[in-house]
Motif scaffolding. Structure first.
Motif, PDB file in Angstrom:
ATOM      1  N   ALA A   1       0.767   6.163  -0.847  1.00  0.00           N
ATOM      2  CA  ALA A   1       0.034   7.229  -0.829  1.00  0.00           C
ATOM      3  C   ALA A   1       0.471   8.174  -1.565  1.00  0.00           C
ATOM      4  CB  ALA A   1      -0.017   6.877   0.843  1.00  0.00           C
ATOM      5  N   TRP A   2       0.078   9.554  -2.165  1.00  0.00           N
ATOM      6  CA  TRP A   2       0.947  10.315  -2.582  1.00  0.00           C
ATOM      7  C   TRP A   2      -0.013  11.663  -1.946  1.00  0.00           C
ATOM      8  CZ3 TRP A   2       0.193   5.449  -5.016  1.00  0.00           C
ATOM      9  CH2 TRP A   2       1.252   4.785  -4.675  1.00  0.00           C
ATOM     10  N   THR A   3       0.714  12.554  -2.210  1.00  0.00           N
ATOM     11  CA  THR A   3       0.077  13.593  -2.064  1.00  0.00           C
ATOM     12  C   THR A   3       0.223  14.116  -3.554  1.00  0.00           C
ATOM     13  OG1 THR A   3      -0.198  13.593   0.002  1.00  0.00           O
ATOM     14  CG2 THR A   3      -0.492  15.449  -1.134  1.00  0.00           C
TER      15      THR A   3
ATOM     16  N   TYR B   1      -2.756   4.181  -8.857  1.00  0.00           N
ATOM     17  CA  TYR B   1      -3.853   4.928  -7.873  1.00  0.00           C
ATOM     18  C   TYR B   1      -4.758   4.651  -7.770  1.00  0.00           C
ATOM     19  CZ  TYR B   1       0.688   6.453  -9.497  1.00  0.00           C
ATOM     20  OH  TYR B   1       2.032   6.607  -9.689  1.00  0.00           O
TER      21      TYR B   1
ATOM     22  N   GLU C   1      -8.014   6.024  -5.736  1.00  0.00           N
ATOM     23  CA  GLU C   1      -8.132   6.760  -4.979  1.00  0.00           C
ATOM     24  C   GLU C   1      -7.791   7.414  -5.221  1.00  0.00           C
ATOM     25  OE1 GLU C   1     -11.127   7.180  -4.322  1.00  0.00           O
ATOM     26  OE2 GLU C   1     -11.373   4.754  -4.647  1.00  0.00           O
TER      27      GLU C   1
ATOM     28  N   GLU D   1      -5.213  13.609  -2.096  1.00  0.00           N
ATOM     29  CA  GLU D   1      -4.689  13.326  -1.723  1.00  0.00           C
ATOM     30  C   GLU D   1      -4.876  11.568  -2.109  1.00  0.00           C
ATOM     31  OE1 GLU D   1      -2.751  13.042   1.475  1.00  0.00           O
ATOM     32  OE2 GLU D   1      -3.014  15.080   0.815  1.00  0.00           O
TER      33      GLU D   1
ATOM     34  N   THR E   1      -4.095   7.349  -2.759  1.00  0.00           N
ATOM     35  CA  THR E   1      -4.241   5.682  -2.111  1.00  0.00           C
ATOM     36  C   THR E   1      -3.776   4.819  -3.592  1.00  0.00           C
ATOM     37  OG1 THR E   1      -6.116   5.933  -2.016  1.00  0.00           O
ATOM     38  CG2 THR E   1      -4.648   6.962   0.023  1.00  0.00           C
TER      39      THR E   1
ATOM     40  N   ASP F   1       0.587  -0.903  -0.125  1.00  0.00           N
ATOM     41  CA  ASP F   1       0.444  -0.179  -0.236  1.00  0.00           C
ATOM     42  C   ASP F   1       0.925   1.366  -0.371  1.00  0.00           C
ATOM     43  OD1 ASP F   1      -2.701  -1.882   0.486  1.00  0.00           O
ATOM     44  OD2 ASP F   1      -2.274  -1.676   2.320  1.00  0.00           O
TER      45      ASP F   1
END
Lengths: 446, 410
Positions: B135-137, B191, B193, B142, B144, B133
């Motif tokens: 996550a990126w911004t 990606y 979401e 945001e 995920t 898993d």
């Protein structure tokens, strides 16, 4: 036990062991175990880049030779967003009498009332509830219009292919003092005037205006060419939806309805589309005005992978208006549009466009951010797929795209005013690109 | 009889073909040049030695000098089914796979004197995948999703060799090995979401690196079996050689590809073995192998700075075999029994520490009619790495099955 039996038994045991060990066993799905041992990486992931330099821009003035200006299905009345239109209608009073309505019937004694009738498109006659700020309901009442009717000095020119100035005319023969919000206004006229016109047997032109005191707003009505009856509230069979005279006789149960021989919107004040993006941009249906633009992508690293590219234009809801609109973004060869404006036919537009993405049901009163997914377009430019350079065109959902089974783009007069390149940063038109990069990809030939 | 033999093989082959779970090894193959593949047949795995085979009815291909004793055309292949239980400080994963590392053919030109051989032998393999898993911004989003990684490929030999029996109990061999193979490494970010209905807002990005290997190596081998053959010793040597590598780096969706070529230098390899017939049916023996991967050179990039992790690769195996008997009415006691222990030091380090692999094996075999072939089985348990040292640890259960068929074609 023979030797062969021993061997066969052994093989069976072997097969069973194999089956037990493997068959029915399912490997666990991949998880994070070992992930940090991976060698290769994406050097850049989801990097944002905003492109705001427009190197080529053109307002596209598009016409459809098969549906000339005088053959549009709708008529518009009123003022909105710098556009003002009245209606011109020609009636042939030499073609009134028939077996059902003979000449002797048209006397002052036999006629009870004469009305001028219009049929408003359903969209403009309804209260509309729209949300703003999330959950606040805003009610848009139908526009109240003070109809004025005047007789033209001469019938209007039915060969007009573009908006026309209001022809010379006499004083208004009807002035609606109270304002009318009805969907099918019946405007009472002096029956003796009507009898004079009938007696003349001539073609007479009329001007229908939104008089002083009318609410601001541009309202659409059925024209004689209307075929999309679905855009009207339910009407009775045989009803003439175009501007017409309705004569009610004392002795007859059936009204006489006199359809026009020609009708047209004047759009004598028509806001022209900006031809420099510094001044903003405009998208319009009804009288098609689209736009094409080409962004400078030189700041985008070579051989990027485009995770997402969105053409974002900011609308001015206060000066945009119209019905829910389908917007189409297409690729367009930059050779097919030139600064500052390009005139082309629908067929030429069809040949010039490669559709990319569609936005449906865009409400000009509500939308502030109009964002088209142009990921594939930018990726194709990165990959140098084309020999030439392609820009983007924002158009309506034209029939040639093959997906529009509703009204054609020349039906409703919808306008989106878009902020230009002189707007504050947050309102600038921009290509918002999100990309990923692997440096080593640049180390060879395609 | 020949027809019967192959008919008997069908159930096993079918099981192997049907039971194909996700092919995967251990996380240790995620780096460097991958895991050395055990190409020994089931008999050698079980008893721990194979460099000294001179049996004309049960030939071996580990040391090609063994083939000088051939009297029949020999066709051999090995398959194995493997279960690995992998552990790290954060996660566990159980994997199953089947694999066919080797197919060999031996042709006697002059019976019991001169033979030719060819085949296919995988000697390095990598196969593993991961998902994590992440996550990126970006912009105001945001994001995920997951990061996936996979590594898959192998290096193989096509050995073309000759074996010759010499006087005084010597046999020698020489082989040219055509080296080939590919290795594909891929990483993908998905990606999930934000999404729009069933569509991702951000398109997944994935990178694929592919290396294609080609080269040639040579192997010289020999066996000395003095006297009546109670003691036998064997050895082989493969000189250092270069493998040409074509490397392609691809970013999905981007037309441009990075293409480079480099040379991978493989260090020389030494093998040796000995066996001693003890008493009755019992034989003891062992094999050793050494390859100094500190002399390995390859592509060095910011991502592949392997040099500091290279190590000496070596292994020792020692084992015991009760050979087959043909006494009437002895039933199962005629079957061979084999057992061995093995130690291997991998050619590269993980987590800053060398990788040690320890394996125990047992096995047996079944002869075909008229001794024209053999089916051998070996069951092994091994442990690769140590959680405390390497950060990873794998328990490996493996069932190795080898079949060798003999036929008089001329």
């Amino acid at each position: 036990m023979t030797r062969t039996t021993v061997i066969l038994t052994a093989l069976m045991v072997c097969a069973l062991v194999f089956a037990g060990l493997l068959a029915g066993c399912t490997s666990d799905l991949p998880n994070e175990l070992g992930h940090d041992l991976g060698i290769i990486t994406m050097d850049t992931v989801l990097a944002p880049l905003s492109m705001e330099t427009i190197t080529q821009f053109s307002a596209l003035d598009v016409t459809d030779p098969e549906v000339p200006y005088g053959s549009l299905q709708t008529l518009y009345l009123g003022t909105q967003g710098g556009n003002t239109s009245s209606m011109l209608v020609n009636f042939d009073f030499g073609d009134v009498f028939s077996d059902e309505f003979p000449e002797e019937l048209f006397t002052s004694e036999n006629i009870q009332t004469v009305n001028f009738s219009l049929t408003m498109l359903d969209f403009y006659g309804n209260k509309r509830f729209t949300t703003s700020d999330g959950d606040t309901l805003e009610v848009i009442e139908p526009v109240g219009i003070h109809y004025w009717i005047s007789v033209l000095d001469a019938p209007f020119d039915t060969t007009s292919t573009a908006p026309v100035a209001i022809p010379p005319h006499g004083l208004a023969i009807f002035q609606d003092q109270e304002g009318n919000r009805g969907k099918e206004p019946l405007l009472p006229l002096d029956k003796n005037l009507f009898l004079q016109w009938v007696a003349s047997g001539e073609i007479i032109g009329f001007l229908i205006e939104a008089g002083p005191g009318s609410d601001p707003g541009l309202v659409g009505y059925a024209a004689r060419e209307l075929t999309f009856y679905s855009q009207l509230e339910a009407i009775g069979a045989g009803t003439v939806v175009a501007p017409d005279f309705v004569v009610n006789f004392v002795s007859e149960e059936v009204n006489y309805q006199m359809p026009p021989m020609a009708d047209i919107s004047t759009f004598h004040e028509l806001r022209t589309a900006p031809t420099d993006p510094v001044d903003g941009m405009m998208f319009r249906t009804g009288l098609r005005s689209y736009l094409a633009l080409l962004f400078d992508l030189s700041d985008l690293p070579a051989n990027s992978y485009i995770n997402r590219a969105a053409l974002r234009v900011m609308s001015e809801p206060d000066s945009s208006f119209g019905t829910l609109t389908t917007l189409q973004i297409s690729e367009m060869d930059s050779l097919d549009f030139t600064n500052p404006a390009t005139s082309m036919t629908v067929d030429e537009l069809d040949r010039a466009l490669e559709p990319t993405a569609t936005l449906s049901s865009v409400d000009p009163y509500q939308v502030e951010i109009i964002e088209f997914n142009v990921t594939d377009y930018v990726q194709r430019r990165i990959n140098n797929v084309y020999t030439g350079r392609r820009g983007l065109a924002i158009t309506a959902d034209e029939a040639f795209f093959g997906a529009n089974f509703g009204v054609p783009p020349d039906f409703y007069f919808n306008v989106f005013r878009l902020f230009g390149t002189n707007a504050p940063d947050s309102l600038l038109p921009q290509l918002r690109i999100t990309y990923s990069l692997v440096d080593e990809v640049n180390g060879g030939t395609p | 009889m020949m027809r019967l033999r192959w008919r008997m093989l069908l159930p096993m082959v079918q099981v192997v073909l049907v039971a194909i779970p996700a092919a995967a090894q251990t996380p240790f193959v995620m780096q460097n040049i991958g895991q050395r593949v055990e190409t020994d047949d089931a008999r050698m795995v079980a008893r721990g030695f194979g460099m000294t085979v001179t049996d004309s009815l049960h030939p071996g291909f580990k040391n090609l000098a063994s083939l000088s004793s051939l009297r029949h055309v020999a066709i051999a292949f090995t398959v194995y089914g493997e279960k690995t239980e992998n552990t790290s400080l954060d996660a566990d994963r159980e994997l199953y796979r089947t694999f066919t590392p080797e197919i060999r053919v031996g042709l006697p030109v002059i019976k019991n004197r001169l033979a030719l051989t060819a085949g296919f032998s995988v000697f390095r393999s990598s196969h593993y995948d991961t998902e994590k898993d992440a996550a990126w911004t970006v912009w105001d989003d945001e994001v995920t999703g997951v990061e996936q990684y996979s590594r898959e490929g192998s290096l193989f030999n096509v050995p073309l060799g000759v074996a010759l029996r010499l006087p005084l109990g010597f046999s020698v061999s020489g082989a040219t090995n055509i080296v080939g193979g590919t290795l594909t490494e891929a990483t993908a970010n998905w990606y999930f979401e934000p999404s729009s209905g069933r569509n991702f807002i951000y398109q997944p990005s994935s990178r694929k690196d592919e290396e294609r290997y080609s080269g040639t190596s040579y192997t010289l081998g020999g066996i000395w079996s003095p006297g009546k053959g109670r003691l036998r010793v064997g050895a082989s040597w493969s000189p250092a050689h270069d493998i040409d590598v074509e490397r392609t780096v691809e970013l999905q969706g981007v037309a441009q590809r990075g293409r480079t070529e480099y040379v991978m230098h493989m260090p020389e390899e030494y093998r040796a073995g000995a066996q001693l017939r003890l008493f009755g049916r019992w034989t003891v023996g062992g094999d050793a192998r050494y390859q100094d991967f500190r002399e390995f050179t390859g592509l060095v990039t910011s991502e592949r700075n392997w040099d500091s992790n290279m190590d000496q690769e070596y292994e020792y195996t020692v084992g015991l075999e009760r050979t087959r008997a043909n006494e009437r009415r002895r039933g199962w006691s005629n079957l061979p029994l084999r057992m061995s222990v093995a130690y291997r030091r991998w050619g590269y380090a993980i987590g800053g520490a060398p990788i040690d692999q320890r394996t125990m094996s047992v096995g047996t075999g079944f002869p075909f009619g008229h001794d024209l072939g053999q089916l051998d089985l070996a069951l092994s348990w091994g442990k690769i790495g140590e959680l405390a040292k390497n950060g990873y640890e794998s328990d490996v259960w493996r069932l190795t099955v080898s079949v060798i068929g003999l036929e008089k074609w001329w």
